[in-house]
Design an enzyme around this catalytic site. Sequence first.
Site, PDB file in Angstrom:
ATOM      1  N   ASP A   1     -55.200 -44.616  70.220  1.00  0.00           N
ATOM      2  CA  ASP A   1     -53.849 -44.078  70.334  1.00  0.00           C
ATOM      3  C   ASP A   1     -53.025 -45.142  71.045  1.00  0.00           C
ATOM      4  OD1 ASP A   1     -51.547 -42.147  71.121  1.00  0.00           O
ATOM      5  OD2 ASP A   1     -52.813 -40.917  69.816  1.00  0.00           O
ATOM      6  N   ASP A   2     -52.012 -44.759  71.764  1.00  0.00           N
ATOM      7  CA  ASP A   2     -51.129 -45.743  72.394  1.00  0.00           C
ATOM      8  C   ASP A   2     -51.909 -46.615  73.396  1.00  0.00           C
ATOM      9  OD1 ASP A   2     -48.795 -47.079  73.021  1.00  0.00           O
ATOM     10  OD2 ASP A   2     -47.640 -45.264  73.422  1.00  0.00           O
TER      11      ASP A   2
ATOM     12  N   LYS B   1     -51.730 -43.514  62.611  1.00  0.00           N
ATOM     13  CA  LYS B   1     -50.851 -42.533  63.246  1.00  0.00           C
ATOM     14  C   LYS B   1     -49.579 -43.262  63.649  1.00  0.00           C
ATOM     15  CE  LYS B   1     -50.448 -39.670  67.452  1.00  0.00           C
ATOM     16  NZ  LYS B   1     -51.170 -39.082  68.606  1.00  0.00           N
TER      17      LYS B   1
ATOM     18  N   ASP C   1     -46.118 -42.861  65.462  1.00  0.00           N
ATOM     19  CA  ASP C   1     -45.337 -42.051  66.384  1.00  0.00           C
ATOM     20  C   ASP C   1     -43.837 -42.330  66.187  1.00  0.00           C
ATOM     21  OD1 ASP C   1     -44.850 -40.302  68.493  1.00  0.00           O
ATOM     22  OD2 ASP C   1     -46.442 -41.146  69.741  1.00  0.00           O
TER      23      ASP C   1
ATOM     24  N   SER D   1     -45.148 -38.524  62.700  1.00  0.00           N
ATOM     25  CA  SER D   1     -44.556 -37.670  63.745  1.00  0.00           C
ATOM     26  C   SER D   1     -43.110 -37.325  63.415  1.00  0.00           C
ATOM     27  CB  SER D   1     -44.618 -38.378  65.100  1.00  0.00           C
ATOM     28  OG  SER D   1     -45.942 -38.659  65.451  1.00  0.00           O
TER      29      SER D   1
ATOM     30  N   ARG E   1     -46.979 -34.107  62.564  1.00  0.00           N
ATOM     31  CA  ARG E   1     -46.831 -33.272  63.749  1.00  0.00           C
ATOM     32  C   ARG E   1     -45.541 -32.475  63.644  1.00  0.00           C
ATOM     33  NH1 ARG E   1     -48.538 -35.012  68.481  1.00  0.00           N
ATOM     34  NH2 ARG E   1     -47.232 -33.314  69.195  1.00  0.00           N
TER      35      ARG E   1
ATOM     36  N   ASP F   1     -46.467 -32.214  71.878  1.00  0.00           N
ATOM     37  CA  ASP F   1     -47.771 -32.757  72.248  1.00  0.00           C
ATOM     38  C   ASP F   1     -48.564 -31.667  72.960  1.00  0.00           C
ATOM     39  OD1 ASP F   1     -47.018 -35.238  71.360  1.00  0.00           O
ATOM     40  OD2 ASP F   1     -47.210 -36.232  73.304  1.00  0.00           O
TER      41      ASP F   1
END
Length: 451
Positions: free
Chosen positions: A82-83, A158, A160, A192, A217, A221
Amino acid sequence: MSGGTQWIVMGVLLMGLGVCGLENGLARTPPMGWLAWQRFRCNTDCVNDPHNCISELLFMQMADILVNQGYRDLGYDMISLDDCWLSRERDALGRLQPDPFRFPSGIAALSDYMHKRGLKFGIYEDYGNFTCAGYPGILGHLQTDADTFADWGVDYVKLDGCYSHPVDMDQGYPLFGFYLNQTLRPMVYSCSWPVYQTYSGMTPNYTSIINTCNLWRNFDDIQDSWESVQRIIDYYGDNQDDIVPNAGPGHWNDPDMLIIGNFGLSYEQSKSQMAMWAIFAAPLLMSVDLRTIRPEYKAILQNRAVIEVNQDPLGIQGKRIYKDKGIEIWARPITPVFQGHYSYGVAFLNRRTDGTPSEVSVTLREIGLSYHGGYAITDLFDSVHYGTVLPDKRFKVDVNPSGVVLVRCEVVKTTGFGGGRPQLIEPAPQSSIRPPFQNHLFNQFGQQRLF
Ligand SMILES: *[C@@H]1O[C@H](CO)[C@@H](O)[C@H](O)[C@H]1NC(C)=O
Ligand SMILES: *[C@@H]1O[C@H](CO)[C@@H](O)[C@H](O)[C@H]1NC(C)=O
Ligand SMILES: *[C@@H]1O[C@H](CO)[C@@H](O)[C@H](O)[C@H]1NC(C)=O
């Protein structure tokens, strides 16, 4: 065929036809795997916290556990960054690069590590000038970054939406999807897009979203609490007419990660999240320290029968069909389908806090299960078999506070009347559309005893 049966058959047709989304051949069932964010966040301090920081070691350890402890073979076959994996700067050629101290072997090697173990490899980026944690975003580098991901052997992206203008996303997300597609490497595309647009007051264009993304999404979150899980459940229930029709093979609503096994959920609440994510046809992305998870939580994540409901091939997302006095009933049409009648996963969810189980009592017909041959009912957490239950017979469950009873109601194949051979009605192209749950379930609801 009765009128009711026709409606149900048309419901099946809807799922095959009514919504056609991105067709890159991927995510035919909701993706399953492990994602770093919720549990490990942006811990970059590998000097003081080497075992929990975002580093290649963490992802390799999680991969080994997926393989060695049976997760992969149950379907959890993806490990995703992830990030906070990136270096603060692009390289001299403008390409993304990982933090050299925390990912010394490089991303291609990490991806290779996953592939050698039969796993897929996921990466995180952001359609903005920066990621949410302030690392380089993809704006101005869309094609380069798509190509870099393909070169590295990435299987899942993914993307964002921090540090971008939500109004630009209608063009930006499809454009990056175009570049992903142009690489010729199949990569699941997780967006997202709708959540950022919703928060900025826009109405997301789901027609475009389902044609661009494999999952997206919709809402907040997730945080490590039952309150957060409940907020997501409420969002999905309250907005189900807009959200549910968009789900199907290849394109899924993503209510965010599973937090089971972390700090915030009790045992009952953990079963509730697992059951509800199965009803939602949600991606099952665990975000937990698999090195230290307690066995009872691992057992929830590894519950094969619940995973089977989640991964049902029809890919129809379930709906909330009843909500009153803290009790909810959710149902999801699943296979097998017999003579136009679905089987169902049914979740009885108790949101009450009075410390004793609530008895919920309904007939199957009241919750829309009307096949004359009845349904073989199994409890998916307690392995209780209720046998065959006919539609008008009263069916009772005791649901623990903040807990769930999840049952599988499998349509019982009968030889029908007049000795005819049973026939499975296959979905066939047709234009008329009726979603399931057309009947007036709210009004017809049966007795519910709470005390
Ligand atoms: C991203 O950076 C560029 C160049 O500095 C700037 O023009 C643009 O407005 C920024 N975009 C966003 C969404 O902040
Ligand atoms: C690219 O898009 C086409 C058309 O939708 C699709 O058939 C193909 O599978 C996609 N390829 C990849 C690598 O995503
Ligand atoms: C939504 O996107 C579709 C497909 O890209 C487009 O044809 C349609 O005009 C858009 N709808 C709205 C309301 O912008």
